[in-house]
Design a protein around this motif. Structure first.
Motif, PDB file in Angstrom:
ATOM      1  N   VAL A  85      -6.806   2.959   2.961  1.00 55.94           N
ATOM      2  CA  VAL A  85      -5.667   3.741   3.417  1.00 55.94           C
ATOM      3  C   VAL A  85      -6.060   5.207   3.528  1.00 55.94           C
ATOM      4  O   VAL A  85      -6.809   5.730   2.701  1.00 55.94           O
ATOM      5  CB  VAL A  85      -4.437   3.559   2.483  1.00 55.94           C
ATOM      6  CG1 VAL A  85      -4.724   4.059   1.072  1.00 55.94           C
ATOM      7  CG2 VAL A  85      -3.190   4.214   3.035  1.00 55.94           C
ATOM      8  N   THR A  86      -5.544   5.858   4.568  1.00 52.09           N
ATOM      9  CA  THR A  86      -5.663   7.306   4.722  1.00 52.09           C
ATOM     10  C   THR A  86      -4.303   7.806   5.194  1.00 52.09           C
ATOM     11  O   THR A  86      -3.563   7.073   5.846  1.00 52.09           O
ATOM     12  CB  THR A  86      -6.737   7.701   5.770  1.00 52.09           C
ATOM     13  OG1 THR A  86      -6.426   7.073   7.016  1.00 52.09           O
ATOM     14  CG2 THR A  86      -8.125   7.292   5.327  1.00 52.09           C
ATOM     15  N   GLY A  87      -3.986   9.023   4.836  1.00 54.93           N
ATOM     16  CA  GLY A  87      -2.715   9.554   5.299  1.00 54.93           C
ATOM     17  C   GLY A  87      -2.315  10.825   4.605  1.00 54.93           C
ATOM     18  O   GLY A  87      -3.112  11.458   3.906  1.00 54.93           O
ATOM     19  N   ILE A  98       0.926   6.854   6.549  1.00 54.32           N
ATOM     20  CA  ILE A  98      -0.353   6.251   6.205  1.00 54.32           C
ATOM     21  C   ILE A  98      -0.855   5.358   7.330  1.00 54.32           C
ATOM     22  O   ILE A  98      -0.083   4.894   8.175  1.00 54.32           O
ATOM     23  CB  ILE A  98      -0.287   5.446   4.889  1.00 54.32           C
ATOM     24  CG1 ILE A  98       0.715   4.300   4.997  1.00 54.32           C
ATOM     25  CG2 ILE A  98       0.011   6.365   3.718  1.00 54.32           C
ATOM     26  CD1 ILE A  98       0.697   3.339   3.817  1.00 54.32           C
ATOM     27  N   ARG A  99      -2.159   5.125   7.289  1.00 53.13           N
ATOM     28  CA  ARG A  99      -2.819   4.230   8.238  1.00 53.13           C
ATOM     29  C   ARG A  99      -3.765   3.341   7.435  1.00 53.13           C
ATOM     30  O   ARG A  99      -4.485   3.825   6.576  1.00 53.13           O
ATOM     31  CB  ARG A  99      -3.578   5.055   9.264  1.00 53.13           C
ATOM     32  CG  ARG A  99      -4.465   4.254  10.154  1.00 53.13           C
ATOM     33  CD  ARG A  99      -5.097   5.116  11.215  1.00 53.13           C
ATOM     34  NE  ARG A  99      -4.605   4.576  12.460  1.00 53.13           N
ATOM     35  CZ  ARG A  99      -4.311   5.269  13.521  1.00 53.13           C
ATOM     36  NH1 ARG A  99      -4.437   6.558  13.516  1.00 53.13           N
ATOM     37  NH2 ARG A  99      -3.892   4.668  14.606  1.00 53.13           N
ATOM     38  N   VAL A 154       5.914   9.935   4.053  1.00 50.88           N
ATOM     39  CA  VAL A 154       4.673   9.216   3.764  1.00 50.88           C
ATOM     40  C   VAL A 154       4.187   8.678   5.100  1.00 50.88           C
ATOM     41  O   VAL A 154       4.857   7.862   5.726  1.00 50.88           O
ATOM     42  CB  VAL A 154       4.888   8.060   2.763  1.00 50.88           C
ATOM     43  CG1 VAL A 154       3.585   7.310   2.522  1.00 50.88           C
ATOM     44  CG2 VAL A 154       5.463   8.580   1.444  1.00 50.88           C
ATOM     45  N   THR A 183       0.839  -1.205   0.000  1.00 49.45           N
ATOM     46  CA  THR A 183       0.000   0.000   0.000  1.00 49.45           C
ATOM     47  C   THR A 183       0.870   1.249   0.000  1.00 49.45           C
ATOM     48  O   THR A 183       0.618   2.196  -0.753  1.00 49.45           O
ATOM     49  CB  THR A 183      -0.934   0.000   1.224  1.00 49.45           C
ATOM     50  OG1 THR A 183      -1.761  -1.167   1.175  1.00 49.45           O
ATOM     51  CG2 THR A 183      -1.802   1.239   1.255  1.00 49.45           C
ATOM     52  N   ASN A 184       1.904   1.259   0.818  1.00 53.91           N
ATOM     53  CA  ASN A 184       2.812   2.400   0.890  1.00 53.91           C
ATOM     54  C   ASN A 184       3.439   2.675  -0.485  1.00 53.91           C
ATOM     55  O   ASN A 184       3.541   3.826  -0.925  1.00 53.91           O
ATOM     56  CB  ASN A 184       3.890   2.131   1.935  1.00 53.91           C
ATOM     57  CG  ASN A 184       4.632   3.371   2.337  1.00 53.91           C
ATOM     58  OD1 ASN A 184       4.054   4.281   2.902  1.00 53.91           O
ATOM     59  ND2 ASN A 184       5.918   3.400   2.060  1.00 53.91           N
ATOM     60  N   VAL A 212       0.815   4.218  -2.827  1.00 57.33           N
ATOM     61  CA  VAL A 212       0.592   5.631  -2.499  1.00 57.33           C
ATOM     62  C   VAL A 212       1.742   6.474  -3.057  1.00 57.33           C
ATOM     63  O   VAL A 212       1.525   7.519  -3.673  1.00 57.33           O
ATOM     64  CB  VAL A 212       0.431   5.821  -0.972  1.00 57.33           C
ATOM     65  CG1 VAL A 212       0.522   7.296  -0.582  1.00 57.33           C
ATOM     66  CG2 VAL A 212      -0.892   5.222  -0.501  1.00 57.33           C
ATOM     67  N   THR A 218      -6.319   9.355   0.242  1.00 58.88           N
ATOM     68  CA  THR A 218      -7.207   8.272   0.670  1.00 58.88           C
ATOM     69  C   THR A 218      -7.254   7.234  -0.434  1.00 58.88           C
ATOM     70  O   THR A 218      -7.091   7.547  -1.616  1.00 58.88           O
ATOM     71  CB  THR A 218      -8.644   8.759   0.951  1.00 58.88           C
ATOM     72  OG1 THR A 218      -9.194   9.296  -0.248  1.00 58.88           O
ATOM     73  CG2 THR A 218      -8.682   9.797   2.053  1.00 58.88           C
TER      74      THR A 218
END
Length: 148
Positions: A130-132, A90-91, A88, A67-68, A71, A121
Motif C-alpha cells: 500500500v502507498t498513499g 491509498i493505492r 485516506v 488495508t484501509n 492504515v 507506505t
C-alpha cells in the motif's frame, strides 16, 4: 493554532519530515478472512484458498478495505484517541498473503494548524502493498488553550 502537544512539553505533535514509528503486522489467514467479512466483502479470493488458486492467486489475499482500516489504525494509534481521519487515499500494489509480514511507515509531509498530512507506505516480502496519503486532524483538548 498548531497540532496540540501530547507530551506536555509544548512541542507540536508533528512537524514536516517527522517519521512515525513503524508498525509491523503479521499477515495471518485469520486477519485476511475476518477483515473481509467485517467489511462485508464476501468475494471468495479473500476466504477460500482453493477458489483463489483457481483464479490464479497462490493463496487468499487481503482486500483493500482491510488495508484501509489498518492504515487508519496506524495513524490514529500514533496521533491519539482525539485524532480524526479527514482523508485516506491509498493505492494497492503487491498482495498481502498469509504468512507474510507488512510494515507500515509514515512521514509527515505538511502541518496546517491542527491538521497533518502523512505519506504512508506498507511493505511486505513482495514489495509495497500500500502507498498513499492520510490527512488527520488532532483537535486541542477541551479546557486547554491551543497557543502553539
Amino acid at each position: 493554532m498548531s497540532l496540540p502537544a501530547s507530551d506536555g512539553t509544548g512541542a507540536p505533535v508533528a512537524a514536516p519530515g517527522d517519521e512515525l514509528p513503524p508498525l509491523t503486522l503479521p499477515i495471518t489467514r485469520t486477519l485476511i478472512v475476518s477483515g473481509a467479512i467485517a467489511s462485508r466483502d464476501y468475494q471468495d479470493v479473500h476466504h477460500d484458498a482453493e477458489a483463489a488458486r483457481e483464479k490464479g492467486s497462490p493463496d487468499i489475499f487481503m482486500n483493500i478495505l482491510t488495508t484501509n482500516g489498518l492504515v487508519g489504525r496506524y495513524i490514529t494509534d500514533h496521533f491519539g484517541p482525539r485524532s480524526v481521519l479527514r482523508k485516506v487515499a491509498i493505492r494497492l500494489g503487491a498482495p498481502n498473503y498469509p504468512g507474510d509480514t507488512m510494515v507500515l511507515r509514515g512521514t509527515v509531509t505538511a502541518v496546517d494548524g491542527d491538521t497533518a498530512h502523512v505519506r504512508v507506505t506498507g511493505a511486505n516480502g513482495l514489495g509495497h502493498h500500500v502507498t498513499g496519503t492520510v490527512v488527520v486532524c488532532v483537535p486541542a483538548a477541551e479546557g486547554r488553550a491551543a497557543t502553539r
